[in-house]
Design an enzyme around this catalytic site. Structure first.
Site, mmCIF file in Angstrom:
data_model
loop_
_atom_site.group_PDB
_atom_site.id
_atom_site.type_symbol
_atom_site.label_atom_id
_atom_site.label_comp_id
_atom_site.label_asym_id
_atom_site.label_seq_id
_atom_site.Cartn_x
_atom_site.Cartn_y
_atom_site.Cartn_z
ATOM 1 N N ASP A 10 0.764 -1.179 0.040
ATOM 2 C CA ASP A 10 0.182 0.097 -0.136
ATOM 3 C C ASP A 10 1.004 1.182 -0.001
ATOM 4 O OD1 ASP A 10 -1.570 2.212 0.760
ATOM 5 O OD2 ASP A 10 -2.963 1.039 1.998
ATOM 6 N N ASN A 24 -6.400 13.394 -10.464
ATOM 7 C CA ASN A 24 -7.143 13.861 -11.456
ATOM 8 C C ASN A 24 -6.638 15.476 -11.488
ATOM 9 O OD1 ASN A 24 -9.406 15.322 -10.296
ATOM 10 N ND2 ASN A 24 -9.627 13.340 -9.538
ATOM 11 N N GLY A 32 -9.344 5.199 -5.518
ATOM 12 C CA GLY A 32 -8.111 4.590 -5.772
ATOM 13 C C GLY A 32 -7.007 5.096 -4.747
ATOM 14 N N VAL A 33 -5.618 5.306 -5.596
ATOM 15 C CA VAL A 33 -4.589 5.945 -4.740
ATOM 16 C C VAL A 33 -5.181 7.145 -4.415
ATOM 17 C CG1 VAL A 33 -2.340 6.573 -5.093
ATOM 18 C CG2 VAL A 33 -2.981 4.418 -6.035
ATOM 19 N N ASP A 34 -5.647 7.853 -4.981
ATOM 20 C CA ASP A 34 -6.085 9.284 -4.799
ATOM 21 C C ASP A 34 -6.699 9.407 -3.321
ATOM 22 O OD1 ASP A 34 -5.875 12.082 -4.806
ATOM 23 O OD2 ASP A 34 -7.292 12.022 -6.581
ATOM 24 N N SER A 122 -2.252 5.358 -13.952
ATOM 25 C CA SER A 122 -3.381 5.075 -15.068
ATOM 26 C C SER A 122 -3.935 3.648 -15.038
ATOM 27 C CB SER A 122 -2.731 5.564 -16.417
ATOM 28 O OG SER A 122 -2.945 6.988 -16.476
ATOM 29 N N GLY A 124 -5.799 1.969 -12.995
ATOM 30 C CA GLY A 124 -6.868 1.520 -12.261
ATOM 31 C C GLY A 124 -8.177 2.217 -12.992
ATOM 32 N N TYR A 126 -8.400 4.624 -14.770
ATOM 33 C CA TYR A 126 -8.046 5.180 -16.307
ATOM 34 C C TYR A 126 -7.889 4.142 -17.043
ATOM 35 C CZ TYR A 126 -8.111 9.901 -14.556
ATOM 36 O OH TYR A 126 -8.637 11.255 -14.014
HETATM 37 N N1 AR6 Z 1 -1.388 1.736 -2.920
HETATM 38 C C1 AR6 Z 1 -0.880 1.294 -4.227
HETATM 39 N N2 AR6 Z 1 -1.662 0.962 -5.164
HETATM 40 C C2 AR6 Z 1 -2.925 1.244 -5.124
HETATM 41 C C3 AR6 Z 1 -3.568 1.912 -3.928
HETATM 42 C C4 AR6 Z 1 -2.851 1.936 -2.836
HETATM 43 N N3 AR6 Z 1 -3.230 2.247 -1.541
HETATM 44 N N4 AR6 Z 1 -4.933 1.780 -4.104
HETATM 45 C C5 AR6 Z 1 -4.985 1.585 -5.453
HETATM 46 N N5 AR6 Z 1 -3.950 1.059 -6.126
HETATM 47 P P1 AR6 Z 1 -6.209 4.366 -9.582
HETATM 48 P P2 AR6 Z 1 -5.692 6.069 -12.195
HETATM 49 C C6 AR6 Z 1 -3.512 0.865 -7.634
HETATM 50 O O1 AR6 Z 1 -7.482 4.068 -10.207
HETATM 51 O O2 AR6 Z 1 -6.036 4.843 -12.789
HETATM 52 C C7 AR6 Z 1 -8.977 8.313 -8.901
HETATM 53 O O3 AR6 Z 1 -10.177 8.638 -8.488
HETATM 54 C C8 AR6 Z 1 -4.939 0.387 -8.314
HETATM 55 O O4 AR6 Z 1 -4.806 -1.006 -8.045
HETATM 56 O O5 AR6 Z 1 -5.847 4.932 -8.336
HETATM 57 O O6 AR6 Z 1 -4.533 6.643 -12.498
HETATM 58 C C9 AR6 Z 1 -7.955 9.805 -9.239
HETATM 59 O O7 AR6 Z 1 -8.854 10.765 -8.679
HETATM 60 C C10 AR6 Z 1 -4.091 0.377 -9.852
HETATM 61 O O8 AR6 Z 1 -3.244 -0.551 -10.154
HETATM 62 O O9 AR6 Z 1 -5.399 5.568 -10.578
HETATM 63 C C11 AR6 Z 1 -8.498 9.784 -10.778
HETATM 64 O O10 AR6 Z 1 -9.899 10.312 -11.096
HETATM 65 C C12 AR6 Z 1 -3.348 1.765 -9.483
HETATM 66 O O11 AR6 Z 1 -3.153 2.140 -8.165
HETATM 67 C C13 AR6 Z 1 -8.267 8.470 -11.139
HETATM 68 O O12 AR6 Z 1 -8.712 7.635 -10.072
HETATM 69 C C14 AR6 Z 1 -3.718 3.325 -10.153
HETATM 70 O O13 AR6 Z 1 -5.312 3.278 -9.921
HETATM 71 C C15 AR6 Z 1 -6.942 7.887 -11.468
HETATM 72 O O14 AR6 Z 1 -6.999 6.805 -12.360
#
Ligand code: AR6
Length: 169
Positions: A10, A24, A32-34, A122, A124, A126
């Site tokens: 994490d 974003n 997600g991460v955000d 990108s 998740g 995206y």
């Molecule tokens: N630690 C590490 N990796 C993670 C965690 C964590 N705590 N949580 C999720 N992941 P995403 P994006 C992985 O969707 O695709 C948000 O709403 C996840 O499994 O977080 O760039 C923003 O506000 C995936 O492999 O980011 C934007 O609107 C990766 O992190 C949008 O999502 C990225 O997933 C950005 O989308």
């Protein structure tokens, strides 16, 4: 030379100088991460993001760019917010995904950060295919000229871990 390694875990638990957020353009949070970063880091991060929207980034942070804030209560000093491209098969947006990594490292250098944790930007919400995202992310970090000593790719699940580990073998 920058050491690059994949870590399963994490990103909000990483003790590093800077954590990269897959944000974003609004900089005002999301899932997600955000979502995880804002939840664990606390309201100080959002307060600085709002201030950035009220000053330098009135129209939001453009895709492919990066900007830093405090890391609040995370075990890091800074969060570097970057906006990845949304994947589409109709257009090659690889350069924007590469730019996220280059710009994040440029901001890290400005801050004097020596250890930086990246998520799989990108891949998740995206929708970017994991193998391709891993190839672009690792290739861009390898080619970057930076004083960052360690880049840790922090992958949430086994599939993502294998994709990044495969690029690093
Ligand atoms: N630690 C590490 N990796 C993670 C965690 C964590 N705590 N949580 C999720 N992941 P995403 P994006 C992985 O969707 O695709 C948000 O709403 C996840 O499994 O977080 O760039 C923003 O506000 C995936 O492999 O980011 C934007 O609107 C990766 O992190 C949008 O999502 C990225 O997933 C950005 O989308």
């Amino acid at each position: 030379m920058t050491r690059i390694r994949p870590v399963r875990g994490d990103i909000t638990e990483q003790t590093v100088d800077a954590v990269v957020n897959a944000a974003n353009s609004s900089l005002l949070g999301g899932g997600g991460v955000d979502g995880a970063i804002h939840r664990r880091g606390g309201p100080e991060i959002l307060a600085e993001c709002r201030a950035l929207r009220a000053s330098r980034y009135g129209r939001g942070l453009p895709t492919g760019r990066a900007v830093a804030t405090t890391a609040g209560r995370l075990p890091a000093r800074w969060v570097i917010h970057t906006v990845g491209p949304v994947f589409t098969p109709d257009e090659d947006r690889s350069e924007l995904l590469a730019s996220c990594h280059r710009e994040s490292l440029r901001v890290a250098d400005e801050l004097g950060a020596r250890t930086v944790a990246f998520p799989a930007v990108s891949t998740g919400v995206y929708g970017w295919p994991l193998e391709d995202a891993a190839r672009i992310a690792v290739g861009t970090v390898r080619a970057a000229r930076t004083a960052v000593e360690e880049v840790r790719f922090v992958l949430f699940d086994e599939r993502a871990y294998q994709a990044f580990a495969g690029q690093l073998r």
